[in-house]
Design a protein around this motif. Structure first.
Motif, PDB file in Angstrom:
ATOM      1  N   ASN A  80       0.850  -1.174   0.000  1.00 37.23           N
ATOM      2  CA  ASN A  80       0.000   0.000   0.000  1.00 37.23           C
ATOM      3  C   ASN A  80       0.901   1.244   0.000  1.00 37.23           C
ATOM      4  O   ASN A  80       1.839   1.330   0.795  1.00 37.23           O
ATOM      5  CB  ASN A  80      -0.882  -0.045   1.255  1.00 37.23           C
ATOM      6  CG  ASN A  80      -1.865   1.075   1.352  1.00 37.23           C
ATOM      7  OD1 ASN A  80      -1.546   2.238   1.111  1.00 37.23           O
ATOM      8  ND2 ASN A  80      -3.079   0.745   1.745  1.00 37.23           N
ATOM      9  N   PRO A  81       0.633   2.214  -0.900  1.00 37.40           N
ATOM     10  CA  PRO A  81       1.503   3.396  -0.984  1.00 37.40           C
ATOM     11  C   PRO A  81       1.743   4.111   0.348  1.00 37.40           C
ATOM     12  O   PRO A  81       2.843   4.609   0.578  1.00 37.40           O
ATOM     13  CB  PRO A  81       0.764   4.312  -1.963  1.00 37.40           C
ATOM     14  CG  PRO A  81      -0.023   3.380  -2.829  1.00 37.40           C
ATOM     15  CD  PRO A  81      -0.426   2.245  -1.911  1.00 37.40           C
ATOM     16  N   LYS A  82       0.761   4.113   1.230  1.00 38.53           N
ATOM     17  CA  LYS A  82       0.973   4.838   2.495  1.00 38.53           C
ATOM     18  C   LYS A  82       1.904   4.106   3.459  1.00 38.53           C
ATOM     19  O   LYS A  82       2.345   4.670   4.445  1.00 38.53           O
ATOM     20  CB  LYS A  82      -0.356   5.215   3.154  1.00 38.53           C
ATOM     21  CG  LYS A  82      -1.093   4.144   3.876  1.00 38.53           C
ATOM     22  CD  LYS A  82      -2.364   4.740   4.482  1.00 38.53           C
ATOM     23  CE  LYS A  82      -3.061   3.774   5.386  1.00 38.53           C
ATOM     24  NZ  LYS A  82      -4.295   4.317   5.943  1.00 38.53           N
ATOM     25  N   TYR A  83       2.245   2.843   3.139  1.00 35.74           N
ATOM     26  CA  TYR A  83       3.151   2.074   3.990  1.00 35.74           C
ATOM     27  C   TYR A  83       4.506   1.802   3.344  1.00 35.74           C
ATOM     28  O   TYR A  83       5.343   1.120   3.927  1.00 35.74           O
ATOM     29  CB  TYR A  83       2.505   0.746   4.400  1.00 35.74           C
ATOM     30  CG  TYR A  83       1.299   0.927   5.277  1.00 35.74           C
ATOM     31  CD1 TYR A  83       1.443   1.261   6.619  1.00 35.74           C
ATOM     32  CD2 TYR A  83       0.020   0.797   4.764  1.00 35.74           C
ATOM     33  CE1 TYR A  83       0.341   1.448   7.426  1.00 35.74           C
ATOM     34  CE2 TYR A  83      -1.090   0.974   5.569  1.00 35.74           C
ATOM     35  CZ  TYR A  83      -0.929   1.302   6.889  1.00 35.74           C
ATOM     36  OH  TYR A  83      -2.024   1.488   7.688  1.00 35.74           O
ATOM     37  N   ARG A  84       4.724   2.331   2.147  1.00 37.32           N
ATOM     38  CA  ARG A  84       5.995   2.089   1.461  1.00 37.32           C
ATOM     39  C   ARG A  84       7.139   2.798   2.182  1.00 37.32           C
ATOM     40  O   ARG A  84       6.939   3.773   2.884  1.00 37.32           O
ATOM     41  CB  ARG A  84       5.906   2.555   0.014  1.00 37.32           C
ATOM     42  CG  ARG A  84       4.998   1.673  -0.802  1.00 37.32           C
ATOM     43  CD  ARG A  84       4.904   2.108  -2.233  1.00 37.32           C
ATOM     44  NE  ARG A  84       3.858   1.349  -2.918  1.00 37.32           N
ATOM     45  CZ  ARG A  84       3.270   1.748  -4.023  1.00 37.32           C
ATOM     46  NH1 ARG A  84       3.632   2.881  -4.608  1.00 37.32           N
ATOM     47  NH2 ARG A  84       2.330   1.006  -4.564  1.00 37.32           N
ATOM     48  N   GLY A  85       8.339   2.270   1.973  1.00 41.34           N
ATOM     49  CA  GLY A  85       9.519   2.863   2.599  1.00 41.34           C
ATOM     50  C   GLY A  85       9.732   2.409   4.032  1.00 41.34           C
ATOM     51  O   GLY A  85      10.572   2.950   4.744  1.00 41.34           O
ATOM     52  N   GLN A  86       8.978   1.412   4.476  1.00 39.12           N
ATOM     53  CA  GLN A  86       9.073   0.908   5.845  1.00 39.12           C
ATOM     54  C   GLN A  86       9.509  -0.562   5.888  1.00 39.12           C
ATOM     55  O   GLN A  86       9.356  -1.221   6.902  1.00 39.12           O
ATOM     56  CB  GLN A  86       7.718   1.059   6.550  1.00 39.12           C
ATOM     57  CG  GLN A  86       7.204   2.478   6.614  1.00 39.12           C
ATOM     58  CD  GLN A  86       5.825   2.549   7.247  1.00 39.12           C
ATOM     59  OE1 GLN A  86       5.508   1.808   8.172  1.00 39.12           O
ATOM     60  NE2 GLN A  86       4.991   3.455   6.748  1.00 39.12           N
ATOM     61  N   GLY A  87      10.007  -1.066   4.772  1.00 40.41           N
ATOM     62  CA  GLY A  87      10.442  -2.463   4.734  1.00 40.41           C
ATOM     63  C   GLY A  87       9.320  -3.455   4.526  1.00 40.41           C
ATOM     64  O   GLY A  87       9.523  -4.668   4.690  1.00 40.41           O
ATOM     65  N   ILE A  88       8.151  -2.970   4.154  1.00 36.26           N
ATOM     66  CA  ILE A  88       6.989  -3.854   3.969  1.00 36.26           C
ATOM     67  C   ILE A  88       7.239  -4.860   2.845  1.00 36.26           C
ATOM     68  O   ILE A  88       6.835  -6.022   2.931  1.00 36.26           O
ATOM     69  CB  ILE A  88       5.715  -3.026   3.680  1.00 36.26           C
ATOM     70  CG1 ILE A  88       5.370  -2.119   4.863  1.00 36.26           C
ATOM     71  CG2 ILE A  88       4.537  -3.916   3.299  1.00 36.26           C
ATOM     72  CD1 ILE A  88       5.006  -2.835   6.126  1.00 36.26           C
ATOM     73  N   GLY A  89       7.918  -4.430   1.778  1.00 34.53           N
ATOM     74  CA  GLY A  89       8.192  -5.327   0.661  1.00 34.53           C
ATOM     75  C   GLY A  89       9.009  -6.536   1.090  1.00 34.53           C
ATOM     76  O   GLY A  89       8.677  -7.674   0.750  1.00 34.53           O
ATOM     77  N   LYS A  90      10.072  -6.297   1.848  1.00 33.14           N
ATOM     78  CA  LYS A  90      10.896  -7.416   2.329  1.00 33.14           C
ATOM     79  C   LYS A  90      10.101  -8.313   3.270  1.00 33.14           C
ATOM     80  O   LYS A  90      10.218  -9.538   3.225  1.00 33.14           O
ATOM     81  CB  LYS A  90      12.149  -6.896   3.030  1.00 33.14           C
ATOM     82  CG  LYS A  90      13.230  -6.478   2.080  1.00 33.14           C
ATOM     83  CD  LYS A  90      14.500  -6.118   2.816  1.00 33.14           C
ATOM     84  CE  LYS A  90      15.585  -5.757   1.819  1.00 33.14           C
ATOM     85  NZ  LYS A  90      16.811  -5.305   2.459  1.00 33.14           N
ATOM     86  N   THR A  91       9.308  -7.700   4.114  1.00 35.67           N
ATOM     87  CA  THR A  91       8.489  -8.488   5.040  1.00 35.67           C
ATOM     88  C   THR A  91       7.505  -9.361   4.258  1.00 35.67           C
ATOM     89  O   THR A  91       7.321 -10.541   4.582  1.00 35.67           O
ATOM     90  CB  THR A  91       7.741  -7.563   6.013  1.00 35.67           C
ATOM     91  OG1 THR A  91       8.692  -6.740   6.695  1.00 35.67           O
ATOM     92  CG2 THR A  91       6.934  -8.349   7.026  1.00 35.67           C
TER      93      THR A  91
END
Length: 148
Positions: A80-91
């Motif tokens: 979700n764009p509002k959660y990007r940049g927080q390592g969500i992709g790796k998680t």
């Protein structure tokens, strides 16, 4: 942020969960990436849907996993764009690989990755196995990894 991951077959999803998943996918893949294509397809019916939601039941991260002829694959990977940049992709990728290892251990994983995101998949041991090609005018590459 503590995420609670869900892993469900299509038949196990509630109407609300299906709505939120399709809304998130349409927002990212059709609207944000400007790709007018049939986002919902038959693979949804045979997939394991891996996702986490926030307190408002909005999708934070999502991917679907399904079996192909000679491999397992996953796709529709989104944060979700509002959660990007927080390592969500790796998680998310960690969770997807955990689910694959648990449900189909030893399978070859083959993915079609958007070219710009190759470093994320390489971090998890995926190797590029094709030249760049276009899907809906977006550069992609095939990548593979064997899961033990």
């Amino acid at each position: 942020m503590q995420l609670n991951w869900e892993v469900k077959k299509f038949s196990q999803l509630t109407a609300r969960e299906v709505f939120e998943i399709f809304k998130a996918r349409e927002s990212v893949f059709v609207v944000e990436q400007k790709c007018p294509y049939h986002e919902i397809d038959g693979n949804d019916l045979k997939s394991l849907h891996v996702y986490a939601v926030d307190d408002d039941q909005q999708i934070v991260a999502y991917a679907r996993i399904f079996k192909e002829e000679n491999a397992v694959t996953f796709g529709r990977v989104l944060a979700n764009p509002k959660y990007r940049g927080q390592g969500i992709g790796k998680t998310l990728i960690s969770e997807v690989l955990r689910v694959i290892a648990k449900t189909v251990p030893g399978e070859l994983i083959m993915i079609e990755a958007q070219e710009y995101i190759q470093p994320l998949y390489a971090y998890f041991g995926f190797k590029k196995i094709s030249e760049t090609y276009l899907i809906d005018n977006i550069p992609h590459v095939r990548m593979a990894k064997k899961v033990v």
